[in-house]
Design an enzyme around this catalytic site. Structure first.
Site, PDB file in Angstrom:
ATOM      1  N   CYS A 175       1.241  -1.279   0.134  1.00  0.00           N
ATOM      2  CA  CYS A 175       0.226   0.450   0.055  1.00  0.00           C
ATOM      3  C   CYS A 175       0.957   1.184  -0.378  1.00  0.00           C
ATOM      4  O   CYS A 175       0.657   2.371  -0.639  1.00  0.00           O
ATOM      5  CB  CYS A 175      -1.549   0.137   0.963  1.00  0.00           C
ATOM      6  SG  CYS A 175       0.526  -0.007   2.763  1.00  0.00           S
ATOM      7  N   HIS A 228      -2.837   6.376   4.225  1.00  0.00           N
ATOM      8  CA  HIS A 228      -1.005   6.624   4.587  1.00  0.00           C
ATOM      9  C   HIS A 228      -0.450   7.784   4.353  1.00  0.00           C
ATOM     10  O   HIS A 228      -0.525   8.451   2.719  1.00  0.00           O
ATOM     11  CB  HIS A 228      -0.329   5.620   3.748  1.00  0.00           C
ATOM     12  CG  HIS A 228      -0.685   4.336   4.580  1.00  0.00           C
ATOM     13  ND1 HIS A 228      -1.528   3.970   5.540  1.00  0.00           N
ATOM     14  CD2 HIS A 228      -0.153   3.049   4.103  1.00  0.00           C
ATOM     15  CE1 HIS A 228      -1.396   2.481   5.554  1.00  0.00           C
ATOM     16  NE2 HIS A 228      -0.798   2.011   4.818  1.00  0.00           N
TER      17      HIS A 228
END
Length: 347
Positions: free
Chosen positions: A147, A240
């Site tokens: 990710c 993130h």
């Protein structure tokens, strides 16, 4: 319509697959798999739903089956949200017959398995023919990266294509959803930051160079610049954040770097794939952006938002910026779905 199944459908990434595939114009969910203790139950009875969107009515009455190729029925593509250890055993069994679009890390760095971000390296899908020949499969496995790697690499791609990168440093602040619903105890993360995520730094450092490499005669030669990553878990649910520092080989103008990222489009945009963001990289000019709460859902969670793009005055020919990407959409389920859309379009 293409019938699809989801392996590991009760977990958080499995639920993202369901959310994103519900009402998809090309794919229809017809099979959901989970562990043996969930097999035989209706999905609404087998799963504890974690997402804000609510469980779609269309999947509630689907009977969950064991994660076995003999159980999934008439499907063409299976999306894998399996844990790495399980995926290493199970995904090859499915690939004997089905197309496997995997979010798991188990097969990512296999020589004949394409590791793909469709805007970055769609040509790696040429490895499929080699994989099928090598392994005697009728189906195949295509993987998406980690990710945090996906968000970073998307922003590096237009810079790497136009300029010579010498070295990249990245420091991540990663959301707790990346570890799964039960992955990080609340007492460990509330009022805290955890400065270590097992295996994460190594994935970023190897996968990024692999993705930006060259495919020649069935072999990938990784990009040759240096990547150094430091990864940290923070008290954010989704999204993130990454602070990126790039040292260039030669002098570059900041406006040229800005334009390269702002203008960047890839094959998914040219093909107008359903899950493709209009702009893979969204650049914000405000001093206090991007922020995960404000920017993680940009373009349905498939866009990567960049801000604070500036010269690094401490080092010659260096730039720095901050990015935010949605880790379970662009960084996980959405990435696998975009891979499948590309495969469905061109193969």
């Amino acid at each position: 319509m293409v019938n699809v199944g989801i392996l590991g459908a009760t977990g958080m990434v499995g639920q993202r697959f369901i959310e994103l595939l519900t009402d998809h114009p090309d794919f229809e969910i017809t099979s959901l798999t989970a562990s043996q203790r969930s097999a035989g139950k209706k999905y609404e009875d087998a799963a504890t739903w974690y997402l804000d969107s609510g469980m779609p009515d269309s999947v509630k009455d689907i009977e969950v089956v064991d994660t076995d190729p003999s159980q999934v029925g008439d499907v063409d593509i299976v999306f894998s949200a399996l844990p790495t250890e399980t995926a290493a055993i199970v995904e090859p069994k499915f690939a004997k017959k089905y197309i496997v679009a995997s979010n798991a890390s188990a097969m990512r760095m296999e020589d004949d398995v394409p590791l793909v971000i469709p805007e970055v390296n769609p040509e790696y899908l040429d490895l499929v023919d080699i994989q099928k020949k090598n392994r005697g499969w009728d189906g195949f496995i295509v993987t998406n990266p980690n990710c945090s790697t996906i968000a970073l690499t998307i922003t590096l791609k237009p810079i790497y294509d136009q300029f010579d990168i010498k070295r990249v440093y990245v420091s991540t602040m990663q959301a707790v959803s990346g570890a799964g619903y039960n992955g990080v105890p609340s007492m460990a993360i509330v009022d805290n930051l955890v400065p270590f995520i097992g295996g994460e730094e190594e994935k970023m450092e190897t996968e990024t160079l692999h993705l930006l490499g060259e495919l020649e005669e069935g072999n990938v030669t990784p990009a040759s610049f240096g990547v150094s990553a430091s990864c940290h878990r923070v008290s954010v649910v989704d999204g993130h954040t990454e602070a990126v520092f790039i040292e260039m080989e030669d002098q570059c103008d900041l406006d040229d770097i800005h334009k390269a990222m702002a203008d960047f489009r890839g094959l998914p945009q040219k093909l107008n794939l359903n899950s493709a963001p209009e702009k893979p990289i969204i650049i914000r000019s405000e001093d206090n952006r991007p922020q995960p709460r404000m920017d993680r859902n940009a373009d349905g969670g498939m866009g990567v938002t960049v801000g604070r793009l500036r010269k690094d005055v401490a080092f010659e020919n260096s730039f720095r910026y901050v990015l935010v990407g949605h880790n379970t959409i662009r960084g996980a389920a959405g990435a696998s779905i975009l891979n499948a859309e590309l495969i469905n379009e061109i193969m």
